[in-house]
Design a protein around this motif. Structure first.
Motif, short mmCIF file in Angstrom:
data_model
loop_
_atom_site.label_atom_id
_atom_site.label_comp_id
_atom_site.label_asym_id
_atom_site.label_seq_id
_atom_site.Cartn_x
_atom_site.Cartn_y
_atom_site.Cartn_z
N LEU A 43 -21.80 28.39 -31.05
CA LEU A 43 -20.89 28.46 -31.99
C LEU A 43 -19.56 29.37 -31.92
CD1 LEU A 43 -19.88 27.24 -34.89
CD2 LEU A 43 -21.69 28.83 -35.77
N GLN A 44 -19.73 30.51 -31.32
CA GLN A 44 -18.61 31.49 -31.30
C GLN A 44 -17.55 30.85 -30.45
OE1 GLN A 44 -17.90 34.19 -32.94
NE2 GLN A 44 -15.99 34.56 -32.18
N LEU A 45 -17.95 30.16 -29.17
CA LEU A 45 -16.83 29.52 -28.42
C LEU A 45 -16.33 28.56 -29.14
CD1 LEU A 45 -18.98 29.26 -24.94
CD2 LEU A 45 -17.03 30.95 -25.85
N HIS A 46 -16.91 27.62 -29.89
CA HIS A 46 -16.20 26.46 -30.73
C HIS A 46 -14.84 27.08 -31.54
CE1 HIS A 46 -18.36 23.00 -29.71
NE2 HIS A 46 -19.53 23.83 -29.65
N LEU A 47 -15.68 28.39 -32.28
CA LEU A 47 -14.61 29.06 -33.21
C LEU A 47 -13.54 29.46 -32.73
CD1 LEU A 47 -17.37 30.95 -35.57
CD2 LEU A 47 -15.94 28.78 -36.16
N LEU A 62 -5.98 31.05 -37.86
CA LEU A 62 -7.06 30.32 -38.54
C LEU A 62 -8.29 31.16 -38.62
CD1 LEU A 62 -8.40 27.55 -39.34
CD2 LEU A 62 -9.24 27.31 -37.02
N ASP A 63 -8.91 31.39 -39.84
CA ASP A 63 -9.98 32.13 -40.32
C ASP A 63 -11.11 31.84 -39.69
OD1 ASP A 63 -11.67 33.97 -41.21
OD2 ASP A 63 -11.14 33.69 -43.11
N PRO A 64 -11.69 31.99 -38.76
CA PRO A 64 -13.04 31.67 -38.04
C PRO A 64 -14.13 31.71 -39.46
CG PRO A 64 -12.83 33.69 -37.16
CD PRO A 64 -11.30 33.43 -37.99
N ALA A 65 -14.10 32.42 -40.15
CA ALA A 65 -15.23 32.67 -41.16
C ALA A 65 -14.94 31.63 -42.19
CB ALA A 65 -15.05 33.95 -41.65
N LEU A 66 -13.66 31.24 -42.34
CA LEU A 66 -13.51 30.13 -43.31
C LEU A 66 -13.89 28.89 -42.78
CD1 LEU A 66 -12.17 29.08 -45.96
CD2 LEU A 66 -10.04 28.79 -44.54
N VAL A 67 -13.83 28.42 -41.65
CA VAL A 67 -14.32 27.30 -40.62
C VAL A 67 -15.74 27.17 -41.02
CG1 VAL A 67 -14.35 26.11 -38.45
CG2 VAL A 67 -12.09 27.29 -38.99
N SER A 69 -17.61 28.58 -42.96
CA SER A 69 -18.04 28.40 -44.46
C SER A 69 -17.93 26.87 -44.79
CB SER A 69 -17.21 29.12 -45.25
OG SER A 69 -17.34 28.85 -46.61
N HIS A 70 -16.65 26.32 -44.24
CA HIS A 70 -16.37 24.89 -44.46
C HIS A 70 -17.56 24.16 -43.84
CE1 HIS A 70 -13.11 25.68 -46.79
NE2 HIS A 70 -12.21 25.62 -45.80
N LEU A 71 -18.00 24.43 -42.47
CA LEU A 71 -19.04 23.65 -41.80
C LEU A 71 -20.14 23.79 -42.49
CD1 LEU A 71 -20.12 22.29 -39.42
CD2 LEU A 71 -20.20 24.54 -38.01
N ARG A 72 -20.56 24.88 -43.03
CA ARG A 72 -21.88 25.22 -43.51
C ARG A 72 -22.08 24.26 -44.83
NH1 ARG A 72 -21.16 30.30 -44.88
NH2 ARG A 72 -21.72 30.90 -42.84
N HIS A 73 -21.01 24.15 -45.64
CA HIS A 73 -20.77 23.40 -46.94
C HIS A 73 -21.28 21.86 -46.54
CE1 HIS A 73 -18.88 21.42 -50.22
NE2 HIS A 73 -19.67 22.26 -51.05
N ALA A 74 -20.44 21.33 -45.52
CA ALA A 74 -20.54 20.10 -45.09
C ALA A 74 -21.89 19.77 -44.59
CB ALA A 74 -19.36 19.66 -44.03
N VAL A 75 -22.68 20.53 -43.99
CA VAL A 75 -24.11 20.15 -43.62
C VAL A 75 -25.12 20.70 -44.53
CG1 VAL A 75 -23.36 19.75 -41.33
CG2 VAL A 75 -24.34 22.18 -42.11
N ARG A 76 -24.75 20.87 -45.81
CA ARG A 76 -25.70 21.87 -46.64
C ARG A 76 -26.96 21.00 -46.82
NH1 ARG A 76 -21.42 19.56 -48.97
NH2 ARG A 76 -21.71 18.01 -50.75
N ASP A 77 -26.96 19.69 -46.69
CA ASP A 77 -28.16 19.00 -46.99
C ASP A 77 -28.54 17.90 -45.73
OD1 ASP A 77 -26.10 17.36 -47.50
OD2 ASP A 77 -26.72 16.43 -49.43
N VAL A 78 -27.68 18.35 -44.49
CA VAL A 78 -27.74 17.31 -43.27
C VAL A 78 -28.20 18.22 -42.01
CG1 VAL A 78 -26.73 15.67 -41.79
CG2 VAL A 78 -26.03 15.84 -44.38
N PRO A 253 -28.02 29.39 -26.31
CA PRO A 253 -28.46 29.70 -27.54
C PRO A 253 -28.11 28.96 -28.65
CG PRO A 253 -28.11 31.83 -26.22
CD PRO A 253 -27.74 30.62 -25.58
N TRP A 254 -28.77 28.59 -29.59
CA TRP A 254 -28.40 27.98 -30.93
C TRP A 254 -28.07 28.99 -31.96
CZ3 TRP A 254 -27.93 22.80 -31.69
CH2 TRP A 254 -28.40 21.96 -30.56
N ASP A 255 -26.93 29.11 -32.53
CA ASP A 255 -26.54 30.02 -33.57
C ASP A 255 -26.61 29.60 -34.83
OD1 ASP A 255 -25.77 31.80 -31.38
OD2 ASP A 255 -24.00 30.62 -31.13
N ALA A 256 -27.02 30.45 -35.78
CA ALA A 256 -27.09 30.02 -37.12
C ALA A 256 -25.71 29.85 -37.73
CB ALA A 256 -28.09 30.67 -38.06
N ILE A 257 -25.37 28.63 -38.71
CA ILE A 257 -24.17 28.64 -39.21
C ILE A 257 -24.02 29.51 -40.10
CG2 ILE A 257 -22.36 27.06 -40.37
CD1 ILE A 257 -24.09 24.65 -38.91
#
Length: 257
Positions: A43-47, A62-67, A69-78, A253-257
């Motif tokens: 995930l860090q490489l994507h950011l 671009l604020d990576p923490a904001l990105v 947060s938006h990703l986390r919200h978009a997949v909240r139930d997926v 490694p798989w990183d937690a969003i």
């Protein structure tokens, strides 16, 4: 294109007028990734990719923490999904678009590639100008191939339409040095290949050289797939090598969003 589960702009459902800019202005950049159980490989490489491209294209931070947060919200139930994050700058303000689609997996069988004389403009960026890739990809499919292989002058191999391509000469992995996008999976995979005793290097690879390679493979966020044929050249393949590459990709490694 897989069905859309959700589309959000800046962390919320978009207003119709907010879609005008993405529809009409083909200037921006993106990253594509897979989510499994709320986690993303590298995930860090994507950011870092998004931050660097935003600075280059828009001269903005671009604020990576904001990105995130938006990703986390978009997949909240997926919990499992394919994600595309686009960045635009309408009216001088950055816009973050997150598209959520069903998860994807790599093809189960080796694929074939048709070489085409095309190199993406500004190839080091994952930008929105994908007409050439789509056009040549469709032509390749009409000719019975699975995808297009982008090449420059003298048949210099660069990348496929949506993948990086690596070659194995029996001793090392060679990534073509022609203009290409340094993909996240490629970057994340290299340490595992080296740790497994496979040297990795970047060097020119030409269509005329294909007979000297034992195997080839493609990488992107979906995973790794072997290449069985490029144009009329059948690659011998190396099952042991392919298993090693797949294992190295799975170990990223798989990183937690």
């Amino acid at each position: 294109m897989p069905p859309l589960i959700r589309l959000e702009i800046d962390g919320r459902e978009p207003k119709i007028e907010e879609l005008y800019h993405p529809l009409l202005v083909n200037y921006g950049h993106l990253t594509a990734l897979q989510v499994r159980a709320g986690r993303v490989q590298a995930l860090q490489l994507h950011l870092e990719r998004l931050v660097a491209a935003t600075r280059e294209l828009f001269d903005a931070d671009l604020d990576p923490a904001l990105v995130r947060s938006h990703l986390r919200h978009a997949v909240r139930d997926v919990p499992d999904a394919s994600i595309r994050i686009n960045v635009y700058q309408p009216a001088g303000e950055l816009m973050i678009v997150v598209a959520v689609r069903p998860p994807a997996s790599p093809p189960s069988a080796p694929i074939s590639l048709r070489s085409v004389p095309y190199v993406r403009p500004v190839a080091h960026l994952k930008h929105l100008g994908s007409f050439g890739q789509l056009y040549f990809g469709r032509l390749a499919e009409r000719e019975g191939f699975d995808d297009a292989l982008l090449t420059g002058p003298g048949g210099a191999i660069a990348e496929s339409a949506i993948h990086n391509i690596g070659f194995f000469d029996g001793t090392a992995v060679i990534w073509p040095s022609a203009p290409h996008l340094a993909g996240i999976q490629m970057l994340a995979l290299n340490p595992g290949l080296v740790a497994a005793g496979l040297p990795v290097r970047s060097a020119p690879v030409h269509l005329a050289d294909l007979g000297g390679y034992r195997a080839a493979f493609l990488t992107n966020s979906i995973g790794v797939v072997a290449v069985r044929r490029i144009d009329d050249v059948e690659l011998p393949g190396d099952p042991d090598f392919h298993r090693l590459v797949v294992a190295a990709a799975a170990a990223v490694p798989w990183d937690a969003i």
